[in-house]
Write a protein that holds these residues in place. Structure first.
Motif, PDB file in Angstrom:
ATOM      1  N   LEU A   1       0.827  -1.205   0.000  1.00  0.00           N
ATOM      2  CA  LEU A   1       0.000   0.000   0.000  1.00  0.00           C
ATOM      3  C   LEU A   1       0.862   1.256   0.000  1.00  0.00           C
ATOM      4  O   LEU A   1       0.555   2.225  -0.716  1.00  0.00           O
ATOM      5  CB  LEU A   1      -0.918  -0.022   1.225  1.00  0.00           C
ATOM      6  CG  LEU A   1      -2.037   1.025   1.263  1.00  0.00           C
ATOM      7  CD1 LEU A   1      -2.981   0.840   0.094  1.00  0.00           C
ATOM      8  CD2 LEU A   1      -2.791   0.949   2.581  1.00  0.00           C
ATOM      9  N   GLU A   2       1.934   1.258   0.772  1.00  0.00           N
ATOM     10  CA  GLU A   2       2.835   2.408   0.775  1.00  0.00           C
ATOM     11  C   GLU A   2       3.520   2.586  -0.575  1.00  0.00           C
ATOM     12  O   GLU A   2       3.762   3.708  -1.024  1.00  0.00           O
ATOM     13  CB  GLU A   2       3.879   2.239   1.885  1.00  0.00           C
ATOM     14  CG  GLU A   2       3.315   2.343   3.293  1.00  0.00           C
ATOM     15  CD  GLU A   2       2.619   3.676   3.534  1.00  0.00           C
ATOM     16  OE1 GLU A   2       3.133   4.706   3.052  1.00  0.00           O
ATOM     17  OE2 GLU A   2       1.554   3.682   4.181  1.00  0.00           O
ATOM     18  N   LYS A   3       3.828   1.486  -1.234  1.00  0.00           N
ATOM     19  CA  LYS A   3       4.425   1.579  -2.566  1.00  0.00           C
ATOM     20  C   LYS A   3       3.455   2.200  -3.559  1.00  0.00           C
ATOM     21  O   LYS A   3       3.854   3.024  -4.407  1.00  0.00           O
ATOM     22  CB  LYS A   3       4.856   0.185  -3.042  1.00  0.00           C
ATOM     23  CG  LYS A   3       6.074  -0.366  -2.331  1.00  0.00           C
ATOM     24  CD  LYS A   3       6.441  -1.738  -2.885  1.00  0.00           C
ATOM     25  CE  LYS A   3       7.682  -2.297  -2.188  1.00  0.00           C
ATOM     26  NZ  LYS A   3       8.045  -3.646  -2.707  1.00  0.00           N
ATOM     27  N   LEU A   4       2.184   1.818  -3.460  1.00  0.00           N
ATOM     28  CA  LEU A   4       1.180   2.427  -4.347  1.00  0.00           C
ATOM     29  C   LEU A   4       1.051   3.919  -4.087  1.00  0.00           C
ATOM     30  O   LEU A   4       0.893   4.719  -5.026  1.00  0.00           O
ATOM     31  CB  LEU A   4      -0.167   1.736  -4.157  1.00  0.00           C
ATOM     32  CG  LEU A   4      -0.383   0.408  -4.883  1.00  0.00           C
ATOM     33  CD1 LEU A   4      -1.807  -0.072  -4.678  1.00  0.00           C
ATOM     34  CD2 LEU A   4      -0.086   0.540  -6.361  1.00  0.00           C
ATOM     35  N   ARG A   5       1.103   4.324  -2.822  1.00  0.00           N
ATOM     36  CA  ARG A   5       1.056   5.754  -2.510  1.00  0.00           C
ATOM     37  C   ARG A   5       2.268   6.474  -3.104  1.00  0.00           C
ATOM     38  O   ARG A   5       2.143   7.593  -3.623  1.00  0.00           O
ATOM     39  CB  ARG A   5       1.005   5.960  -1.000  1.00  0.00           C
ATOM     40  CG  ARG A   5      -0.315   5.572  -0.351  1.00  0.00           C
ATOM     41  CD  ARG A   5      -0.448   6.148   1.047  1.00  0.00           C
ATOM     42  NE  ARG A   5      -1.721   5.781   1.657  1.00  0.00           N
ATOM     43  CZ  ARG A   5      -1.877   4.783   2.519  1.00  0.00           C
ATOM     44  NH1 ARG A   5      -0.837   4.050   2.863  1.00  0.00           N
ATOM     45  NH2 ARG A   5      -3.071   4.518   3.033  1.00  0.00           N
ATOM     46  N   ALA A   6       3.434   5.850  -3.040  1.00  0.00           N
ATOM     47  CA  ALA A   6       4.637   6.454  -3.621  1.00  0.00           C
ATOM     48  C   ALA A   6       4.507   6.581  -5.138  1.00  0.00           C
ATOM     49  O   ALA A   6       4.918   7.597  -5.732  1.00  0.00           O
ATOM     50  CB  ALA A   6       5.862   5.613  -3.262  1.00  0.00           C
ATOM     51  N   ILE A   7       3.907   5.578  -5.779  1.00  0.00           N
ATOM     52  CA  ILE A   7       3.708   5.638  -7.228  1.00  0.00           C
ATOM     53  C   ILE A   7       2.724   6.747  -7.589  1.00  0.00           C
ATOM     54  O   ILE A   7       2.913   7.480  -8.567  1.00  0.00           O
ATOM     55  CB  ILE A   7       3.218   4.269  -7.744  1.00  0.00           C
ATOM     56  CG1 ILE A   7       4.341   3.234  -7.627  1.00  0.00           C
ATOM     57  CG2 ILE A   7       2.742   4.367  -9.185  1.00  0.00           C
ATOM     58  CD1 ILE A   7       3.900   1.817  -7.959  1.00  0.00           C
ATOM     59  N   ALA A   8       1.662   6.901  -6.792  1.00  0.00           N
ATOM     60  CA  ALA A   8       0.700   7.982  -7.054  1.00  0.00           C
ATOM     61  C   ALA A   8       1.358   9.345  -6.903  1.00  0.00           C
ATOM     62  O   ALA A   8       1.113  10.259  -7.717  1.00  0.00           O
ATOM     63  CB  ALA A   8      -0.491   7.856  -6.109  1.00  0.00           C
ATOM     64  N   ASP A   9       2.188   9.510  -5.883  1.00  0.00           N
ATOM     65  CA  ASP A   9       2.892  10.785  -5.707  1.00  0.00           C
ATOM     66  C   ASP A   9       3.855  11.050  -6.858  1.00  0.00           C
ATOM     67  O   ASP A   9       3.977  12.189  -7.341  1.00  0.00           O
ATOM     68  CB  ASP A   9       3.657  10.782  -4.379  1.00  0.00           C
ATOM     69  CG  ASP A   9       2.731  10.754  -3.173  1.00  0.00           C
ATOM     70  OD1 ASP A   9       1.558  11.140  -3.335  1.00  0.00           O
ATOM     71  OD2 ASP A   9       3.173  10.336  -2.081  1.00  0.00           O
ATOM     72  N   ALA A  10       4.558  10.004  -7.309  1.00  0.00           N
ATOM     73  CA  ALA A  10       5.471  10.167  -8.435  1.00  0.00           C
ATOM     74  C   ALA A  10       4.717  10.533  -9.710  1.00  0.00           C
ATOM     75  O   ALA A  10       5.188  11.359 -10.509  1.00  0.00           O
ATOM     76  CB  ALA A  10       6.273   8.880  -8.646  1.00  0.00           C
ATOM     77  N   ALA A  11       3.538   9.929  -9.913  1.00  0.00           N
ATOM     78  CA  ALA A  11       2.741  10.259 -11.096  1.00  0.00           C
ATOM     79  C   ALA A  11       2.272  11.712 -11.060  1.00  0.00           C
ATOM     80  O   ALA A  11       2.281  12.402 -12.090  1.00  0.00           O
ATOM     81  CB  ALA A  11       1.540   9.314 -11.192  1.00  0.00           C
ATOM     82  N   ALA A  12       1.877  12.188  -9.887  1.00  0.00           N
ATOM     83  CA  ALA A  12       1.470  13.592  -9.771  1.00  0.00           C
ATOM     84  C   ALA A  12       2.643  14.533 -10.052  1.00  0.00           C
ATOM     85  O   ALA A  12       2.484  15.568 -10.718  1.00  0.00           O
ATOM     86  CB  ALA A  12       0.910  13.852  -8.373  1.00  0.00           C
ATOM     87  N   ASP A  13       3.820  14.163  -9.565  1.00  0.00           N
ATOM     88  CA  ASP A  13       5.005  14.980  -9.816  1.00  0.00           C
ATOM     89  C   ASP A  13       5.377  14.988 -11.292  1.00  0.00           C
ATOM     90  O   ASP A  13       5.719  16.027 -11.861  1.00  0.00           O
ATOM     91  CB  ASP A  13       6.172  14.446  -8.978  1.00  0.00           C
ATOM     92  CG  ASP A  13       7.388  15.351  -9.050  1.00  0.00           C
ATOM     93  OD1 ASP A  13       7.252  16.559  -8.764  1.00  0.00           O
ATOM     94  OD2 ASP A  13       8.476  14.862  -9.399  1.00  0.00           O
ATOM     95  N   ARG A  14       5.284  13.815 -11.943  1.00  0.00           N
ATOM     96  CA  ARG A  14       5.580  13.734 -13.382  1.00  0.00           C
ATOM     97  C   ARG A  14       4.596  14.583 -14.185  1.00  0.00           C
ATOM     98  O   ARG A  14       4.975  15.260 -15.147  1.00  0.00           O
ATOM     99  CB  ARG A  14       5.492  12.286 -13.853  1.00  0.00           C
ATOM    100  CG  ARG A  14       6.518  11.362 -13.307  1.00  0.00           C
ATOM    101  CD  ARG A  14       7.856  11.448 -14.003  1.00  0.00           C
ATOM    102  NE  ARG A  14       8.505  10.156 -14.048  1.00  0.00           N
ATOM    103  CZ  ARG A  14       8.976   9.501 -13.001  1.00  0.00           C
ATOM    104  NH1 ARG A  14       8.873  10.032 -11.799  1.00  0.00           N
ATOM    105  NH2 ARG A  14       9.568   8.328 -13.134  1.00  0.00           N
ATOM    106  N   ALA A  15       3.335  14.531 -13.811  1.00  0.00           N
ATOM    107  CA  ALA A  15       2.334  15.323 -14.534  1.00  0.00           C
ATOM    108  C   ALA A  15       2.645  16.814 -14.440  1.00  0.00           C
ATOM    109  O   ALA A  15       2.515  17.553 -15.430  1.00  0.00           O
ATOM    110  CB  ALA A  15       0.939  15.030 -13.976  1.00  0.00           C
ATOM    111  N   GLU A  16       3.059  17.263 -13.265  1.00  0.00           N
ATOM    112  CA  GLU A  16       3.402  18.670 -13.100  1.00  0.00           C
ATOM    113  C   GLU A  16       4.621  19.041 -13.944  1.00  0.00           C
ATOM    114  O   GLU A  16       4.645  20.106 -14.593  1.00  0.00           O
ATOM    115  CB  GLU A  16       3.678  18.947 -11.618  1.00  0.00           C
ATOM    116  CG  GLU A  16       3.921  20.408 -11.286  1.00  0.00           C
ATOM    117  CD  GLU A  16       2.682  21.267 -11.459  1.00  0.00           C
ATOM    118  OE1 GLU A  16       2.828  22.488 -11.608  1.00  0.00           O
ATOM    119  OE2 GLU A  16       1.571  20.703 -11.467  1.00  0.00           O
ATOM    120  N   MET A  17       5.629  18.177 -13.973  1.00  0.00           N
ATOM    121  CA  MET A  17       6.828  18.462 -14.769  1.00  0.00           C
ATOM    122  C   MET A  17       6.513  18.519 -16.257  1.00  0.00           C
ATOM    123  O   MET A  17       6.961  19.428 -16.969  1.00  0.00           O
ATOM    124  CB  MET A  17       7.896  17.405 -14.491  1.00  0.00           C
ATOM    125  CG  MET A  17       8.568  17.534 -13.142  1.00  0.00           C
ATOM    126  SD  MET A  17      10.025  16.468 -12.987  1.00  0.00           S
ATOM    127  CE  MET A  17       9.266  14.856 -12.958  1.00  0.00           C
TER     128      MET A  17
END
Length: 420
Positions: A74-90
């Protein structure tokens, strides 16, 4: 006397009679465990409660501890969601930057070319002919180099790549966060699937310009692929509905023979019409863009060379006109290529072909699964496909006949998608 002391130790004082205690409404019991006890009191003592309720507040319902591996997943999925949000912003920031490049470079290059053409036209009759023709030559040479560099990177295509990447990263973030909010048990397979999608998106839409930029003039036009390759499913006992003409089988998991035929017909139409149409037009746009990318710098370079011969004997009579004509044509070609955003149009067509290729693979993956219980729900899957194609569920029934081998690809006239 000893019995009276025992009563005072275990019973709260009460002045009500037994009948009054029985008439009093009892409070609703919570989840806390209730302990009932009966005490035998001598008959001579009247202030006795018949039923005694003792609440033991420290007794709680035991909780099942969560699996440590599930918490980690579950923590890994949260990390992936945060990374996806960061990628979208970049990607969003870089996309706006590269769109600005397209506008700024277009206007600045055209300004250089037209100013140089005006200098080349005025140079033969001007007292300071040498200064004018030198300035015209420098400006045209600069415009030629700038055009070549801009045509190589195609800023409008870069901006379209980032816009599509931003949309896809946000879609991935929404899906991962929705899976987390659902509260379903998270497995390592879920984490691996999300990681595969992250890596596929990174490969399809790279952030750096150099190196790693996508080829802007590929030899073969292929649909853009931003999803991972599917792993082959484990073979199991077949529960599918077979081909048309087989014995009717009861539906399962929302699938039926008619729905399978609709999906097969859709699959055939998408391959023959929709995807093929976008790839064909994409090839035409690519060839046109390739020609414009070569013609612009060539015309500007020719005009720069012609400006050197302005005012030099017989050659000077045509050199000025060649410089002016070459500069004007170079500006026109540059405007058509980058003002018309030919690179963006090619990338858009390639992305649309990829959109239909993904629908094909989704349909193929479900039809290739022999066990209908392991497929995605039939009604839900049909609804998703209909929404992606811009159609209603009733519209999909018309593609049922396309699954028949008697229908040739040349006889298919209608496209599957209505969105684009």
């Amino acid at each position: 006397m000893a019995a009276l002391q025992a009563q005072r130790l275990f019973l709260a004082p009460s002045t009500s009679s037994p009948c009054t205690s029985a008439a009093r409404p009892r409070p609703r019991r919570s989840s806390v465990a209730t302990c009932r006890a009966a005490l035998h009191v001598p008959s001579g003592i009247h202030a006795v409660q018949e039923n005694l309720s003792l609440q033991v507040n420290w007794i709680e319902t035991p909780r099942v501890p969560a699996s440590p591996s599930a918490d980690v997943s579950l923590e890994k999925l949260r990390a992936i969601a945060d990374a996806a949000a960061d990628r979208a912003e970049m990607h969003d920031i870089i996309g706006r930057q590269r769109d600005n490049w397209n506008h700024l470079l277009l206007h600045s290059t055209n300004s250089l070319t037209l100013a140089a053409s005006a200098m080349a036209a005025l140079a033969p009759a001007a007292p300071s002919m040498v200064a004018l023709k030198a300035s015209a030559g420098v400006l045209l040479a600069t415009a030629a180099v700038t055009m070549a560099a801009v045509n190589k990177i195609q800023p409008s295509q870069l901006a379209e790549e980032q816009r599509n990447a931003t949309r896809l990263w946000r879609e991935l973030e929404r899906e991962v966060r929705a899976a987390i909010a659902l509260g379903a048990p998270t497995t390592k397979a879920d984490v691996q699937e999300a990681m595969d999608r992250v890596l596929a998106l990174d490969a399809a839409y790279p952030l750096p310009l150099l190196p790693g930029m996508l080829e802007k003039f590929p030899k073969a036009v292929e649909p853009t692929r931003w999803w991972p390759s599917r792993r082959p499913a484990q073979p199991k006992k077949s529960k599918s509905f077979g081909r048309r003409g087989s014995a009717p089988i009861a539906s399962g998991n929302g699938w039926s023979q008619d729905l399978e035929d609709e999906m097969r017909g859709l699959l055939r139409v998408i391959k023959a019409k929709d995807e093929n149409e976008f790839l064909t037009v994409g090839k035409l746009v690519l060839n046109l863009n390739r020609g414009l990318a070569v013609a612009g710098p060539a015309l500007a370079g020719t005009a720069a060379v012609a400006s050197v011969f302005i005012g030099s004997g017989e050659a000077g009579t045509w050199a000025s006109g060649a410089a002016v004509l070459g500069g004007a044509l170079a500006a026109a070609v540059n405007t058509v290529e980058h003002g018309g955003q030919m690179g963006m149009l090619f990338e858009l067509l390639r992305n649309c072909a990829g959109f239909y290729r993904k629908i094909q693979e989704d349909i193929e993956a479900n039809l290739a699964e022999p066990d209908v219980e392991r497929r995605e729900g039939g009604e839900l899957f049909a609804t998703k496909v209909a929404l992606k194609l811009g159609r209603s569920l009733s519209d999909l029934k018309q593609f049922r006949k396309m699954a028949s081998p008697s229908v040739r690809d040349e006889d298919i006239k209608e496209f599957a998608g209505k969105l684009f």
